[in-house]
Structures are given as C-alpha cells and as structure tokens.
Write a protein that holds these residues in place. Structure first.
Motif, PDB file in Angstrom:
ATOM      1  N   LEU A 112       0.830  -1.203   0.000  1.00 28.12           N
ATOM      2  CA  LEU A 112       0.000   0.000   0.000  1.00 28.12           C
ATOM      3  C   LEU A 112       0.866   1.254   0.000  1.00 28.12           C
ATOM      4  O   LEU A 112       0.606   2.202  -0.756  1.00 28.12           O
ATOM      5  N   GLU A 113       1.891   1.256   0.805  1.00 29.74           N
ATOM      6  CA  GLU A 113       2.775   2.423   0.848  1.00 29.74           C
ATOM      7  C   GLU A 113       3.460   2.646  -0.494  1.00 29.74           C
ATOM      8  O   GLU A 113       3.584   3.785  -0.966  1.00 29.74           O
ATOM      9  N   GLN A 114       3.888   1.574  -1.128  1.00 33.47           N
ATOM     10  CA  GLN A 114       4.538   1.695  -2.435  1.00 33.47           C
ATOM     11  C   GLN A 114       3.580   2.251  -3.479  1.00 33.47           C
ATOM     12  O   GLN A 114       3.951   3.125  -4.277  1.00 33.47           O
ATOM     13  N   GLU A 115       2.344   1.764  -3.468  1.00 36.60           N
ATOM     14  CA  GLU A 115       1.381   2.204  -4.478  1.00 36.60           C
ATOM     15  C   GLU A 115       0.974   3.662  -4.272  1.00 36.60           C
ATOM     16  O   GLU A 115       0.791   4.407  -5.237  1.00 36.60           O
ATOM     17  N   LEU A 116       0.839   4.078  -3.025  1.00 36.12           N
ATOM     18  CA  LEU A 116       0.479   5.472  -2.761  1.00 36.12           C
ATOM     19  C   LEU A 116       1.628   6.423  -3.072  1.00 36.12           C
ATOM     20  O   LEU A 116       1.403   7.620  -3.295  1.00 36.12           O
ATOM     21  N   SER A 117       2.848   5.901  -3.081  1.00 33.47           N
ATOM     22  CA  SER A 117       4.035   6.735  -3.306  1.00 33.47           C
ATOM     23  C   SER A 117       4.402   6.864  -4.780  1.00 33.47           C
ATOM     24  O   SER A 117       5.333   7.611  -5.118  1.00 33.47           O
ATOM     25  N   PRO A 119       4.764   8.050  -8.483  1.00 30.98           N
ATOM     26  CA  PRO A 119       4.569   9.346  -9.150  1.00 30.98           C
ATOM     27  C   PRO A 119       3.285   9.331  -9.985  1.00 30.98           C
ATOM     28  O   PRO A 119       2.994   8.363 -10.676  1.00 30.98           O
ATOM     29  N   GLY A 120       2.533  10.385  -9.887  1.00 34.85           N
ATOM     30  CA  GLY A 120       1.310  10.480 -10.669  1.00 34.85           C
ATOM     31  C   GLY A 120       0.086   9.892 -10.002  1.00 34.85           C
ATOM     32  O   GLY A 120      -1.022   9.993 -10.547  1.00 34.85           O
ATOM     33  N   TYR A 121       0.257   9.275  -8.822  1.00 32.61           N
ATOM     34  CA  TYR A 121      -0.912   8.724  -8.137  1.00 32.61           C
ATOM     35  C   TYR A 121      -1.831   9.864  -7.695  1.00 32.61           C
ATOM     36  O   TYR A 121      -1.387  10.821  -7.060  1.00 32.61           O
ATOM     37  N   VAL A 122      -3.103   9.768  -8.039  1.00 32.38           N
ATOM     38  CA  VAL A 122      -4.096  10.781  -7.675  1.00 32.38           C
ATOM     39  C   VAL A 122      -5.033  10.194  -6.621  1.00 32.38           C
ATOM     40  O   VAL A 122      -5.739   9.221  -6.894  1.00 32.38           O
ATOM     41  N   PRO A 123      -5.055  10.740  -5.413  1.00 32.45           N
ATOM     42  CA  PRO A 123      -5.895  10.171  -4.348  1.00 32.45           C
ATOM     43  C   PRO A 123      -7.386  10.288  -4.644  1.00 32.45           C
ATOM     44  O   PRO A 123      -7.853  11.317  -5.122  1.00 32.45           O
ATOM     45  N   GLN A 124      -8.076   9.214  -4.380  1.00 34.00           N
ATOM     46  CA  GLN A 124      -9.532   9.154  -4.341  1.00 34.00           C
ATOM     47  C   GLN A 124      -9.868   8.217  -3.185  1.00 34.00           C
ATOM     48  O   GLN A 124      -9.053   7.372  -2.813  1.00 34.00           O
ATOM     49  N   PRO A 125     -11.052   8.336  -2.591  1.00 33.29           N
ATOM     50  CA  PRO A 125     -11.367   7.481  -1.438  1.00 33.29           C
ATOM     51  C   PRO A 125     -11.181   5.994  -1.735  1.00 33.29           C
ATOM     52  O   PRO A 125     -11.629   5.492  -2.766  1.00 33.29           O
ATOM     53  N   ARG A 154      -1.039   8.528   7.673  1.00 30.30           N
ATOM     54  CA  ARG A 154       0.249   9.187   7.407  1.00 30.30           C
ATOM     55  C   ARG A 154       0.245   9.886   6.054  1.00 30.30           C
ATOM     56  O   ARG A 154       0.813  10.964   5.898  1.00 30.30           O
ATOM     57  N   PHE A 155      -0.407   9.276   5.071  1.00 30.76           N
ATOM     58  CA  PHE A 155      -0.476   9.865   3.731  1.00 30.76           C
ATOM     59  C   PHE A 155      -1.630  10.867   3.596  1.00 30.76           C
ATOM     60  O   PHE A 155      -1.794  11.469   2.540  1.00 30.76           O
ATOM     61  N   LYS A 156      -2.431  11.004   4.663  1.00 32.78           N
ATOM     62  CA  LYS A 156      -3.618  11.867   4.618  1.00 32.78           C
ATOM     63  C   LYS A 156      -4.518  11.482   3.436  1.00 32.78           C
ATOM     64  O   LYS A 156      -4.952  12.317   2.640  1.00 32.78           O
ATOM     65  N   HIS A 157      -4.789  10.189   3.352  1.00 32.97           N
ATOM     66  CA  HIS A 157      -5.541   9.636   2.226  1.00 32.97           C
ATOM     67  C   HIS A 157      -6.963   9.296   2.668  1.00 32.97           C
ATOM     68  O   HIS A 157      -7.169   8.670   3.703  1.00 32.97           O
ATOM     69  N   PRO A 158      -7.979   9.675   1.896  1.00 29.97           N
ATOM     70  CA  PRO A 158      -9.371   9.381   2.284  1.00 29.97           C
ATOM     71  C   PRO A 158      -9.693   7.888   2.194  1.00 29.97           C
ATOM     72  O   PRO A 158      -9.193   7.181   1.316  1.00 29.97           O
ATOM     73  N   VAL A 159     -10.560   7.440   3.102  1.00 30.18           N
ATOM     74  CA  VAL A 159     -10.911   6.028   3.164  1.00 30.18           C
ATOM     75  C   VAL A 159     -12.351   5.881   3.648  1.00 30.18           C
ATOM     76  O   VAL A 159     -12.833   6.675   4.461  1.00 30.18           O
ATOM     77  N   HIS A 160     -13.032   4.873   3.118  1.00 29.04           N
ATOM     78  CA  HIS A 160     -14.381   4.534   3.586  1.00 29.04           C
ATOM     79  C   HIS A 160     -14.381   3.075   4.006  1.00 29.04           C
ATOM     80  O   HIS A 160     -13.900   2.207   3.267  1.00 29.04           O
ATOM     81  N   ILE A 161     -14.905   2.794   5.179  1.00 26.40           N
ATOM     82  CA  ILE A 161     -14.907   1.444   5.744  1.00 26.40           C
ATOM     83  C   ILE A 161     -16.332   0.910   5.775  1.00 26.40           C
ATOM     84  O   ILE A 161     -17.257   1.607   6.197  1.00 26.40           O
ATOM     85  N   ILE A 162     -16.494  -0.338   5.324  1.00 26.22           N
ATOM     86  CA  ILE A 162     -17.780  -1.035   5.411  1.00 26.22           C
ATOM     87  C   ILE A 162     -17.567  -2.264   6.288  1.00 26.22           C
ATOM     88  O   ILE A 162     -16.665  -3.066   6.019  1.00 26.22           O
ATOM     89  N   THR A 163     -18.367  -2.425   7.333  1.00 28.78           N
ATOM     90  CA  THR A 163     -18.109  -3.542   8.242  1.00 28.78           C
ATOM     91  C   THR A 163     -19.358  -3.979   9.000  1.00 28.78           C
ATOM     92  O   THR A 163     -20.321  -3.222   9.139  1.00 28.78           O
ATOM     93  N   LYS A 164     -19.309  -5.221   9.467  1.00 31.66           N
ATOM     94  CA  LYS A 164     -20.270  -5.750  10.431  1.00 31.66           C
ATOM     95  C   LYS A 164     -19.563  -6.053  11.750  1.00 31.66           C
ATOM     96  O   LYS A 164     -20.155  -6.660  12.642  1.00 31.66           O
ATOM     97  N   GLY A 165     -18.289  -5.686  11.858  1.00 31.42           N
ATOM     98  CA  GLY A 165     -17.483  -6.083  13.002  1.00 31.42           C
ATOM     99  C   GLY A 165     -17.348  -4.997  14.053  1.00 31.42           C
ATOM    100  O   GLY A 165     -17.084  -3.833  13.734  1.00 31.42           O
TER     101      GLY A 165
END
Length: 231
Positions: A112-117, A119-125, A154-165
C-alpha cells in the motif's frame, strides 16, 4: 424459524460446492452409510505475498473506483455474501471454504505504501473491506486493517470502511484523527435486530446490539458513520 440442516456450529453453510475452474469434478453418492457433519470446522489461514493491494474498477454501479481487501474469504460466514464465488479463483470452494480457508495479505502495508508513493498517483477514497470484512475475527491477530489505516493516516488519504465487526472500535485512535481531517467515513451493515435470524444469516458477525454500540460510539467520537440497512 428455519435453520439450515446439518450446518456446522458457527458457520453459514454446510455445503462446499465444486470449484467451477477446477479441471476435474468429483461427486459424492449415497452408499447407505450416513455421515454426521462435524459440529464445527476450524479456520485455516494461508499467508500470501501480494504484488498489489489496490483493486480498481470502472463500474458505474458502485460509488468508488478503488478498494483494498486485506483478506480473501471472510470468517463472518454471511450466507448471502456476493463475494463467495471469488474464492473459486484460488482453487477453493465458495461454500464453507470461503469462511474457513482464509488468505491474509501479510505484506499489505508495504504494498500500500509503495502504491500510494508512485509518481502520478491521484488520491480518491479507498473502500476498505469490500470482498471481505476488514474487521472479521481474523483481524484481531493479523492487524492488517490497522496497518492500512496507519499508512492512510500518514499519507492523509481518504478512506471509507464497510463492516459488520465491532472490532472497528479498537482503531478509534486512528479513526478520530482521520475524521478530524475529514478523511474517513464508516458504514455499518445492519440487516436485522433479531439475534436468531442474525445467527443464521451472519453467524460470526457482531451481534445487532454490538453494531448499535459501534454506531453510537463512532458518532460520539466524531467519526462520520452511517447504517446500511442491507447486506
């Protein structure tokens, strides 16, 4: 209330249908000797070194274009789960294999860290936990979901979690700072308030009462949370 016959205790199904991608097919036949279904079946965990962990889609029918699934299969064992057929890709059955023979992506944090790092990666949730529940019981020991949240924070990246836990509350120390930066939202799937019906449909997911506590606790902590009144 109807209870599926011979379902092992704590599991969603008693059947293990044929893997449609397997080159051979075997069929059982009744030889007159009745066999009892074991009262339970232990969970097995296979560890996988993933090449990538961000999955992308271009479907107009879902509200996200990328997701991260820390695990393959799900111990919650929901009988209706749409992800069950995907287990066949790993030479496993979508039946009881899906909830007992799990795969953990042990290098998820590194990937995950490699993919977010890149060049050219554009953050989306990122949708965390789609083909699996990121907070299934296995997460308690593997902690892959927590590792992912640490990196996303750490990357200040948006995230959405779906869970029953209910285990999601363990990570309040990460969810609160993410929420303060408007980077996180959580959806709790709540299909029923009937404990007996839940036991049949979602045998190892959190109880309805526990999910209501999750909703209240997240809301009081300032974490945006919603209810999915559907599987």
């Amino acid at each position: 209330m109807f209870t599926p016959k011979n379902t092992p205790r704590g599991r969603g199904t008693a059947i293990n249908p044929h893997n449609r991608f397997a080159p051979t097919l075997s069929e059982s036949c009744d030889d007159g000797w009745e066999q009892e279904v074991p009262p339970t079946r232990a969970t097995e965990v296979r560890r996988e070194t993933a090449k990538t962990v961000i999955s992308r889609n271009k479907s107009p029918d879902v509200g996200f274009d990328r997701s991260v699934n820390p695990y393959r299969g799900c111990e919650h064992g929901c009988i209706y789960c749409f992800a069950r057929p995907s287990h066949a890709y790993w030479d496993l059955s979508p039946g009881i294999d899906f909830e007992t023979r799990l795969i953990a992506k042990t290098n998820l944090a590194e990937c995950l860290e490699q993919e977010l790092s890149r060049p050219g990666y554009v953050p989306q949730p990122i949708a965390l936990g789609v083909n699996t529940d990121a907070y299934q019981p296995l997460e308690r020991e593997q902690r892959l979901t927590r590792q992912a949240l640490e990196i996303l924070l750490r990357f200040k990246h948006p995230v959405h979690i779906i869970t029953k836990g209910s285990l999601v509350l363990r990570d309040l120390d990460l969810l609160v700072p993410l929420a303060e930066q408007r980077l996180v939202s959580v959806s709790v799937s709540l299909t029923t308030l009937d404990d007996e019906l839940k036991r049949i449909m979602e045998p190892r997911a959190a109880s309805p009462a526990a999910r209501l506590r999750v909703l209240r606790t997240l809301h009081e902590a300032g974490v945006p949370v919603s209810v999915m009144c559907a599987p």
